[in-house]
Every structure is written in C-alpha cells, then in structure tokens.
Design an enzyme around this catalytic site. Sequence first.
Site, mmCIF file in Angstrom:
data_model
loop_
_atom_site.group_PDB
_atom_site.id
_atom_site.type_symbol
_atom_site.label_atom_id
_atom_site.label_comp_id
_atom_site.label_asym_id
_atom_site.label_seq_id
_atom_site.Cartn_x
_atom_site.Cartn_y
_atom_site.Cartn_z
ATOM 1 N N THR A 53 43.106 51.072 1.611
ATOM 2 C CA THR A 53 42.652 51.567 0.310
ATOM 3 C C THR A 53 41.763 52.794 0.451
ATOM 4 O O THR A 53 41.601 53.557 -0.502
ATOM 5 C CB THR A 53 41.908 50.435 -0.438
ATOM 6 N N TYR A 142 43.349 43.930 12.045
ATOM 7 C CA TYR A 142 43.851 44.164 10.686
ATOM 8 C C TYR A 142 45.366 44.183 10.761
ATOM 9 O O TYR A 142 45.964 45.141 11.258
ATOM 10 C CB TYR A 142 43.274 45.478 10.166
ATOM 11 N N LYS A 171 42.121 40.147 9.542
ATOM 12 C CA LYS A 171 42.439 40.353 8.132
ATOM 13 C C LYS A 171 43.959 40.338 8.015
ATOM 14 O O LYS A 171 44.644 41.208 8.564
ATOM 15 C CB LYS A 171 41.885 41.684 7.623
#
Length: 310
Positions: A53, A142, A171
């Site tokens: 993001t 991630y 994550k």
Amino acid sequence: MRYRSDPAQIRGSIAPVITPFTADGAVDHDSLRGLIRFQLESGSHGISLGGSTGEPSAQSAAERIAAMRTVAAEIADRVPFLPGTGSHKLDETLEITAAARELGADAALVITPYYARPTQEALYRWYATVAREFPDLPIVAYNVPSRTAVDLDPHTVQRLFADFDNFVGVKETTRDFEHFSRVLHACGRDLLVWSGIELLCLPLLALGGAGFVSAVANLAPAAVARMYDLWQAGEFDAARDIHYALHPLVDLLFVETNPAPVKWVLAQQGRISSPYVRPPLVEPTPAGLDRIRQLLSLGGELTEQIGAAK
C-alpha cells in the site's frame, strides 16, 4: 524500539500507511506526519510503512529511509513500528533493513523477492541471510503471492522459525485460508501471523493469529482497531458486526489498483495534499470514481469513528 525485545506485543491492527506524494510526485512528509497522528488518535495498535500500500517499488531506497525516519519520529515509541524493508534486490533489502534498525523499528517486514520467482530453498536462504545480518532485530516475512508470483510455503516458514530466534512471524496476504492454518499448524502458535487480506482479518483471530495489517485501516482505523479489541474481549457478535460493515470499504480499496482509491478518498477528506500515485499506477478513472463514491456512501460512516477504539 521498546517492543523489539518482545515482538509478541506487536498485535492487533497494525495500520499499513500509504506514502503520500505531492501533486508533482515528491514524498509529502507533512501529510505523512498527519496520517500517523490520525492513526494514533484512532487507536491503531501499531504502524507499518512500506508494504504494498505504500508503493515501495516506485521509490528509491533513500526515499523509503527518509519516510521511515519521519514515521519513527512521529510514533516516538508509543506503538510498535513495523516498516517494510524488503526489495527484489538483496543489497537494497539489507540497506533499508539496517536503516530501520537504526531508526528504532521494532521489527522489519521483509517481502518475498518479486519477479524472479525463487524456489523455496532460495527463499529460505534469502530470509536466512537477512536474519543472520540482523540478529537483534525481529524479522517478519511478507508473503503476498498476488504481487510477487511466489508463495512462501508453510514448511519454509517452519524451517526459518526453527533455525533463527529472530524470525518471529509472517504477514500472510493470500486468499487461501487453509494456508494460514497450515502455517500455524507447522510452526505452533508462538509464530506471529498477521492477515493482509481484509476479509480474513477477523477469521484469522479464531486460529490464534496476532492481528492484521489491513489497508482498510487507512480509511477506518478506529473501526478496524475496535474489531480486534472486541474479539479479544469476547464480544464476538459486535466484532462480526464491524467485519461486515467494513465490506463496502474493502471493496472500495480494490475498485482500481490499491492504493489509488484510498489516496483519492484521503485527498478528498483533506488528510493528504494530493491523490498522486507514481507510475506505473494512475489515479482512479472516471468510471472508477463513480464506483468509489457509491461504496463510500455505503461504508463512509466508519471513516468518521475517530477515537472509538480507545
């Protein structure tokens, strides 16, 4: 930095903040400070910067480090700071991770290297290199196969978790909910697992997840944090109410490529100076804006719940 020695405290809603740019494309540090204040006032349990993001692949290492410095100073150790420090290049990953450590990050979020499509053995060696280089810094993988074209296998996570004391979590940004369960089953529930998929954030808590790093927290941070707090308090129906109420905002995120819709909304709200996204992304098209406005009318009340999570 005060959470670095006990990364198990990095729980709840870890907001993955966008990187705001000025209208001419420069990193907007003033807007970034305002966004961090907004998140803290809204009750977010932690802050991340530099995940998908945050448009990290469109920034230089120097820009990413400067943005981390701004965020770390604004947080001032009040909540955990989990910056994204990964890249498709190992030397750049090590450079940005070293800077994060020096700036007082509580852990580093390291994306699987994208485009190259490494094997599981190659991924193990990649994360092993990072973990060995920074033994005093918790490392969080991630896993986001939709963007990297490679999936970090539960067995590879298990190897890393067993071999390195500072490899503490992952994550998971995959819609395969079985994957979440298999990772926790392989590693045990001491592994910290956060969901990066908005509509799997609440379900993950039932499996023993640590929380979520959800882009919708850019729009409704108080609601997202409150959802976690309600679940932890055993108020399951109230947590589910928020989960379902967030659906329109979750859909809004992906009307066009994230974070363009989020940035447009935040600019309309006056929280950032410009909706600019760097190429190859573009700002929302007229058709996209129509859909964004429709969804905002359905879920917009959650964007106004400042402080409700306190």
